[in-house]
Design an enzyme around this catalytic site. Structure first.
Site, short mmCIF file in Angstrom:
data_model
loop_
_atom_site.label_atom_id
_atom_site.label_comp_id
_atom_site.label_asym_id
_atom_site.label_seq_id
_atom_site.Cartn_x
_atom_site.Cartn_y
_atom_site.Cartn_z
CE1 TYR A 27 -6.99 -22.35 -17.33
CE2 TYR A 27 -7.75 -24.58 -17.70
CZ TYR A 27 -7.54 -23.30 -18.16
OH TYR A 27 -7.89 -22.96 -19.44
CD GLU A 28 -3.55 -20.04 -9.99
OE1 GLU A 28 -3.38 -19.61 -11.13
OE2 GLU A 28 -3.20 -19.41 -8.99
CB SER A 29 -8.10 -25.02 -8.75
OG SER A 29 -8.47 -25.43 -10.05
CB THR A 85 -1.14 -27.23 -9.88
OG1 THR A 85 -1.59 -26.71 -8.64
CG2 THR A 85 -2.29 -27.88 -10.59
CG HIS A 123 -2.20 -19.54 -5.21
ND1 HIS A 123 -3.02 -19.11 -4.20
CD2 HIS A 123 -2.84 -19.20 -6.37
CE1 HIS A 123 -4.09 -18.52 -4.73
NE2 HIS A 123 -4.00 -18.55 -6.03
#
Lengths: 300, 350
Positions: free
Chosen positions: A71-73, A105, B114
């Protein structure tokens, strides 16, 4: 008397792993399980918030228990007990291998090439699998403004293969996007101002052969041919090819249709309802079981 | 870029309102900790910023959070340089306040992604002027036509915090690996980082995901740490490998229990999904929004009063269990099941 989770776990193998019939499940359940089927046991999956997360959690509980979930966090291989509402929910980090941050990530895992499958949402998609999560109309004066890329553009191009889940409407399935957040198999080469196969634009990079492998919508499942053009593979039960074409903004290739999307099995539905989202955060309501399945559950 | 310093910073312990008054200046570039609206958002700090009328913020960030929701609700953000602005229906859709301000031309949006923002903060953290990244070639994010700060004439070099270019695509010069994208470092004026624990000298620690809070702390000129608790520095030295931020990057420490509410601080308390839904619903029309701001932001005399108004029952329900989150809070339509082991581990091990 409500059953404990341990008692429900004992029941899983007693629930038949045979396909349910249309009408015995709802569309979000079919879609979550269709997503789960995209995941292989040896995948490292990087998924976005929402239905993609529900889908890969389902995969981890059914057909791909050994798949690694990123998961990106900053979460590496969370073993989830309660469905997370976001990719940085502590629930997603439960029993994880390591916890880092976005540099881990997106840098160490994704740019380095460890991620085999990305699972993402999108607001609109083009014929070549290019996705728009930014804006419709003029970028500076849009008729609709969405959230923006988030991890979509990075994951959608650096994961070896990528699958999308998108709501199908004529205005969301397009010949070309107004704004391409994440390029598909064809994209602009801004240096020459030409529309080209992605492989040429990305020539010599490590990522030239990465790209979309599938799209799950509320109407069907799609794949991409050797030219990188989307085609309809299956229609969801009860949906006709005409309905699909009516909800597509370009001349869709339906010649490779293989039939209906497989219905989820009773066992998959049991796992989704009891273990993935029993809190009804993403699923709208709990669908009742058929009498014979309910009898198995009641009997214990 | 590196900032060469002649002497070490010394962190001062301040109250919330004093820290906002001293560090959150109108017109400055600010980055907030956490990720999305759910994890370690320094909400109390943003709340106090709105109460003190801080304006014209250039938020440089990678998420729509509880903080940016509130600042947009008060129209305090002038430039939002970020990559994901979700908050509508609590995440997947655009922040409604932001959408309204954007339509009215009150805010400039600059889009990145991101990964790109993480790399920009990494560059800022290590004192590098820019960083190469395999950002998606052929994405309109890296199309020169779509450069909002450039279009607004803000990339003229006059503002030392705004890069002269959004990005540069170039042929990778060392290995022959095709094209790559150079991204400018991010180096805002102020980092506001919500942590679990800080020593009284400034060493800071959290559990759970790191997001890019360490990178932000090193990338920004000034760093304000908001801590659930301030403990003697000696306490922080027992397990130094568990700490993320060394004291010498910290300018100020604020002790503010529940200061990340309604987002979570893992192992302290969970996020308050129902209250976040109330926030989102309030933003759907200006009257409701003003009522919300009056009731929850301007009326309470202090952050403590805001918490008292939330009620003890709710705060008890949100208190984290051994997993780091709470199963007592109703997030969806049904209560959370009592689990002992993830199904995947129970059935298939690791």
């Amino acid at each position: 008397m409500a059953k404990s989770m341990e008692e429900l776990m004992e029941l899983i193998d007693k629930i038949p792993d045979t396909p349910a019939k249309p009408g015995e499940f709802i569309l979000p359940e079919l879609m979550a399980i269709a997503i789960a089927h995209e995941v292989h046991n040896d995948d490292v999956v990087f998924a976005g918030t929402g239905l993609p997360m529900v889908g890969i959690m389902t995969a981890n509980f059914t057909n791909a228990p050994k798949a690694t979930l990123i998961y990106e966090s900053g979460i590496c291989d969370g073993k989830t007990m309660h469905v997370p509402m976001s990719v940085c929910d502590q629930r997603a980090a439960n029993m994880s291998s390591t916890l880092g941050g976005l540099v881990d990530t997106f840098g160490y895992y994704l740019q380095q090439g460890y991620v085999t499958l990305g699972f993402l949402g999108g607001a609109a998609i083009d014929k070549y699998g290019g996705v728009n999560v930014t804006s419709i109309g003029d970028y500076y004066n849009p008729s609709h403004r969405f959230t923006g890329s988030g991890g979509n553009s990075d994951i959608g191009t650096m994961a070896h293969r990528v699958a999308y889940i998108i709501l199908q409407e004529k205005r969301r399935f397009l010949e070309r996007n107004d704004y391409t957040t994440t390029p598909g198999w064809w994209c602009w080469d801004f240096k020459t101002n030409e529309w080209k196969p992605k492989k040429e634009v990305w020539k010599n990079t490590a990522y030239a052969n990465n790209g979309p492998c599938g799209v799950v919508t509320n109407m069907g499942v799609y794949r991409f041919d050797a030219e990188g053009i989307i085609y309809l593979e299956t229609c969801h039960p009860g949906i006709t090819v005409e309905q699909v074409k009516d909800n597509c903004g370009f001349d869709l290739n339906v010649s490779k249709l293989t039939g209906d999307t497989p219905c989820p099995t009773y066992q998959e539905l049991f796992i989704l309802r009891e273990f993935v989202d029993p809190e009804l955060i993403f699923l709208p309501a709990k669908t009742p079981y058929t009498p014979d399945i309910q009898a198995i559950i009641d009997k214990g | 870029m590196a900032r060469i310093r002649g002497k070490s910073k010394t962190a001062e312990i301040l109250t919330l309102d004093a820290a906002v008054k001293k560090y959150a200046l109108s017109g400055s570039q600010i980055a907030f900790s956490g990720f999305t609206g759910f994890n370690r958002n320094p909400f109390a700090f943003a709340w106090e910023m709105v109460r003190q009328g801080v304006k014209d913020i250039h938020s440089i960030d990678r998420h729509g959070s509880c903080c940016t929701w509130l600042l947009n609700a008060a129209s305090a953000i002038k430039i939002f340089e970020t990559d994901w602005m979700g908050w509508g229906e609590m995440a997947g859709k655009l922040d409604i306040n932001l959408g309204r301000n954007y339509k009215a031309g009150k805010v400039i949006l600059e889009d990145y992604a991101h990964g790109a923002m993480a790399m920009r903060f990494l560059a800022g953290a290590i004192g590098a002027p820019f960083i190469p990244y395999n950002a998606p070639l052929g994405s309109d994010l890296y199309n020169e036509k779509y450069d909002a700060l450039g279009k607004a004439g803000l990339r003229d070099g006059k503002n030392p915090k705004i890069a002269k270019k959004k990005f540069i695509q170039m042929e990778e010069p060392f290995w022959g690996n095709g094209d790559t994208v150079l991204l400018p470092a991010a180096m805002p004026d102020l980092a506001v980082i919500h942590v679990a624990k800080a020593g009284d000298k400034g060493t800071a620690h959290w559990r759970g995901v790191g997001t890019i809070d360490k990178e932000i702390s090193f990338a920004c000129d000034k760093v304000v740490i908001i801590a659930e608790e301030i403990v003697p520095e000696a306490e922080m030295r027992k397990y130094p490998e568990a700490n993320q931020i060394p004291y010498f990057v910290v300018d100020a420490i604020v002790e503010c229990p529940w200061g990340a509410f309604p987002s979570s601080v893992p192992y302290y308390y969970d996020y308050d999904a129902p209250f976040m839904r109330v926030m989102d619903a309030a933003s759907r029309n200006p009257d409701d929004l003003n009522k919300f701001l009056d009731e929850w932001v301007y009326a309470p005399a202090s952050w403590e009063e805001f918490l008292i108004k939330q009620g003890a029952k709710k705060l008890l329900d949100l208190k984290a269990e051994s997993t780091g989150y709470s199963t007592r809070m109703l997030r969806g339509k049904k209560p959370a099941p009592r689990m002992k082991m993830p199904l995947s581990v129970a059935r298939s091990g690791y």
